[in-house]
Write a protein that holds these residues in place. Structure first.
Motif, mmCIF file in Angstrom:
data_model
loop_
_atom_site.group_PDB
_atom_site.id
_atom_site.type_symbol
_atom_site.label_atom_id
_atom_site.label_comp_id
_atom_site.label_asym_id
_atom_site.label_seq_id
_atom_site.Cartn_x
_atom_site.Cartn_y
_atom_site.Cartn_z
ATOM 1 N N ALA A 40 53.002 37.146 30.241
ATOM 2 C CA ALA A 40 54.232 36.633 30.855
ATOM 3 C C ALA A 40 53.946 35.787 32.090
ATOM 4 C CB ALA A 40 55.157 37.794 31.222
ATOM 5 N N TRP A 43 49.459 32.387 35.227
ATOM 6 C CA TRP A 43 48.739 32.072 36.471
ATOM 7 C C TRP A 43 47.931 33.282 36.952
ATOM 8 C CZ3 TRP A 43 53.914 31.331 35.619
ATOM 9 C CH2 TRP A 43 54.772 32.390 35.979
ATOM 10 N N GLN A 46 44.657 33.311 35.074
ATOM 11 C CA GLN A 46 43.765 32.265 35.591
ATOM 12 C C GLN A 46 43.184 32.662 36.947
ATOM 13 O OE1 GLN A 46 46.381 28.894 35.627
ATOM 14 N NE2 GLN A 46 46.527 28.803 33.398
ATOM 15 N N HIS A 47 43.996 33.295 37.773
ATOM 16 C CA HIS A 47 43.515 33.698 39.107
ATOM 17 C C HIS A 47 42.411 34.752 38.977
ATOM 18 C CE1 HIS A 47 44.839 34.015 43.581
ATOM 19 N NE2 HIS A 47 43.587 34.400 43.465
ATOM 20 N N ALA A 137 61.413 42.950 40.866
ATOM 21 C CA ALA A 137 62.400 42.083 41.511
ATOM 22 C C ALA A 137 62.161 41.967 43.013
ATOM 23 C CB ALA A 137 63.801 42.617 41.249
ATOM 24 N N ALA A 138 61.473 42.955 43.596
ATOM 25 C CA ALA A 138 61.249 42.945 45.038
ATOM 26 C C ALA A 138 60.227 41.892 45.443
ATOM 27 C CB ALA A 138 60.793 44.317 45.503
ATOM 28 N N SER A 139 59.289 41.612 44.559
ATOM 29 C CA SER A 139 58.259 40.626 44.854
ATOM 30 C C SER A 139 57.973 39.892 43.567
ATOM 31 C CB SER A 139 56.993 41.317 45.364
ATOM 32 O OG SER A 139 55.863 40.497 45.161
ATOM 33 N N PHE A 140 58.003 38.553 43.604
ATOM 34 C CA PHE A 140 57.847 37.825 42.349
ATOM 35 C C PHE A 140 56.505 38.124 41.698
ATOM 36 C CE2 PHE A 140 56.815 34.235 39.640
ATOM 37 C CZ PHE A 140 57.949 34.204 38.861
ATOM 38 N N SER A 141 55.460 38.253 42.499
ATOM 39 C CA SER A 141 54.141 38.511 41.918
ATOM 40 C C SER A 141 53.962 39.979 41.570
ATOM 41 C CB SER A 141 53.046 38.103 42.893
ATOM 42 O OG SER A 141 52.822 39.139 43.828
ATOM 43 N N ARG A 143 53.029 42.091 43.524
ATOM 44 C CA ARG A 143 51.813 42.454 44.263
ATOM 45 C C ARG A 143 50.581 42.446 43.353
ATOM 46 N NH1 ARG A 143 52.182 40.777 48.373
ATOM 47 N NH2 ARG A 143 51.234 42.244 49.799
ATOM 48 N N VAL A 145 48.674 40.039 42.854
ATOM 49 C CA VAL A 145 47.600 39.313 43.540
ATOM 50 C C VAL A 145 46.737 40.305 44.323
ATOM 51 C CG1 VAL A 145 47.059 37.490 45.178
ATOM 52 C CG2 VAL A 145 49.037 37.246 43.677
#
Lengths: 257, 228
Positions: A40, A43, A46-47, A137-141, A143, A145
């Protein structure tokens, strides 16, 4: 506003993360390739790959790491993966594509590490599950990352201890096939296999034990990719793809009957 | 590892460590916990320091979006994936209105054509020259603040009238001194990882603030004007 990992989860992710990092380091040290998949959120895959291929810390070990395309990751990884490889999944626990990929990877001999955002995946959905953050919903990533940065940093620490990179007890049996009341690899129940090639009434199948010939005479025509239930060298039943999504995962030792 | 990240606690048992798997796992878990705590602290400090700048930036970006502008994002390496994440968070947010956004990092044909034919310093600036409208916004992700191709794109965007926002780490590098950058958010940390995690938090705050500012603009527009 993003919270800390501790605030985010009732169960701390750091011990599962430590076991996952050691497993990852062991697979890589033994020559395995690291695959990353985030159906989903491409990125994130890839990271993860660039983190390992081109480390930001000078002198850190460069690892063979490949981001699997988000479109049909099962189809991409099947011909690429070899036994002993490892796949890092960044996905919500409810992600059906990630569930299928982790379950198939187990048959291909590929160890799965699931950095789970949002819902936790069912017990046994991957060899290692690190539940990072319950509320996407609280953080787009989600966390994520932070999660894969920590996985990279901890795996680098493992490389400083080459004597511990040989297979050890805590990362090679925990959270894998031998949990639950009746382990399929220790009893006479059926085991899951994926058909690799068919010749007459014999199919070469991928299972968690390796590749093995299976008698398919009881079943109709099979095709590569089919899932079968194997008992004593005989394929008893063709299983639907949904078998990989059951709550009692194949990795938890439960198979449909 | 780097001197900035203490791993000395690993060494007391080094002599016997090669058999002490449980000890290594305990040290790894402790290290992970400490790094996550550092990440949360650095993120909170960066958010507090950036709050006034973020509010102004969000208001300006919202006005440009309202005028038909888009958010264009750029970055290199891990920051390129952060640029993709940023574009997705604007265009497909989990909650609230979506903001038109696209990353200029995710087409290998474009990137390799520009890198091969002109040079890597042109990979973003040429895309800005080709694609950007004066009402657009450029968001550049960096940890060093020194990437020449980001600075070139920022200068190009500024010439075309875009609003330019940069995220950098350490001391902000060249981006902190860049006259063409309208807003520079600096995460004052040394670890590239902790900088990117704090930028992840700054991005969330920016997106929420832009969404809120757009709601305010929509409400203002809906109110009757000129009533006695």
């Amino acid at each position: 506003m993003p919270g800390t990992l501790e605030e985010a989860s009732t169960e701390e992710p750091f011990e599962p993360l430590a076991r996952a990092a050691l497993t990852l380091a062991r697979r890589v040290a033994a020559g395995g390739t690291l695959f990353s998949a985030a159906p989903a959120w491409p990125w994130h895959a890839q990271h993860v790959a660039v983190e390992f291929v081109h480390p930001v810390v000078v002198g850190a070990r460069a690892v063979d790491a490949v981001a699997v395309p988000a479109e049909d990751p099962v189809g991409w990884l099947r011909p690429l993966a070899r036994r002993g490889d490892v796949v890092v999944l960044v996905a919500d626990g409810a992600d059906r594509t990630a569930r299928r990929l982790a379950a198939r990877a187990a048959l291909w001999g590929v160890t799965s590490i699931w950095l789970a955002v949002g819902e936790p995946p069912p017990v046994g959905a991957a060899h290692h599950v690190v539940h990072l953050y319950p509320d996407p919903a609280a953080s787009f990533s989600g966390r994520a990352v932070l999660g894969y940065h920590l996985l990279w940093e901890l795996s680098q620490l493992c490389f400083e201890h080459p004597g511990l990179l040989a297979p050890g007890p805590s990362t090679d049996t925990a959270e894998t096939a031998c949990v639950g009341d009746h382990c399929v690899t220790c009893s006479d129940e059926g085991r899951l296999g994926e058909v690799l090639a068919v010749a007459g009434t014999t199919a070469r199948c991928a299972t968690e034990r390796g590749e093995e010939p299976v008698d398919t005479g009881l079943l109709g025509p099979l095709a590569p990719g089919d899932l079968v239930l194997i008992h004593a060298g005989v394929a008893l039943q063709v299983l639907p793809e949904e078998a990989l999504l059951r709550e009692e995962s194949v990795l938890a030792g439960e198979l449909p009957r | 590892m780097t001197g900035a990240e203490p791993t000395g606690f690993l060494y007391p048992f080094l002599d016997r460590a090669e058999r002490d798997e449980a000890g290594l796992l305990a040290a790894l878990a402790a290290s992970g916990r400490a790094k996550a705590e550092a990440s949360a602290t650095i993120t909170a400090e960066a958010l507090a320091a950036a709050a006034p700048l973020l509010a102004d930036a969000a208001a300006t970006i919202a006005q440009r979006i309202r005028a038909g502008g888009r958010v264009l994002t750029i970055g290199n390496g891990g920051s390129a994936t952060d640029a993709e994440l940023a574009a997705a968070s604007f265009a497909r947010p989990p909650t609230g209105r979506s903001v038109p956004a696209r990353a200029l990092v995710d087409d290998p044909a474009v990137l390799t054509a520009l890198a091969n034919d002109i040079g890597v310093e042109a990979v973003f600036a040429r895309q800005v020259a080709a694609a950007a409208h004066p009402s657009d916004v450029l968001v550049a992700f960096s940890t060093s603040g020194n990437s020449p191709n980001l600075l070139a794109a920022i200068a190009q965007a500024h010439r075309q009238g875009l609003y330019t926002l940069g995220m950098a780490g350490h001391d902000g590098g060249a981006m902190a001194q860049c006259a063409e950058l309208d807003c520079c958010l600096v995460v004052r940390a040394q670890s590239v990882h902790r900088v990117q995690e704090a930028q992840d938090g700054l991005l969330d705050a920016l997106r929420h603030a832009v969404q809120a500012a757009l709601e305010d603009l929509a409400e203002e527009a809906a109110e009757p004007k000129g009533a006695p």
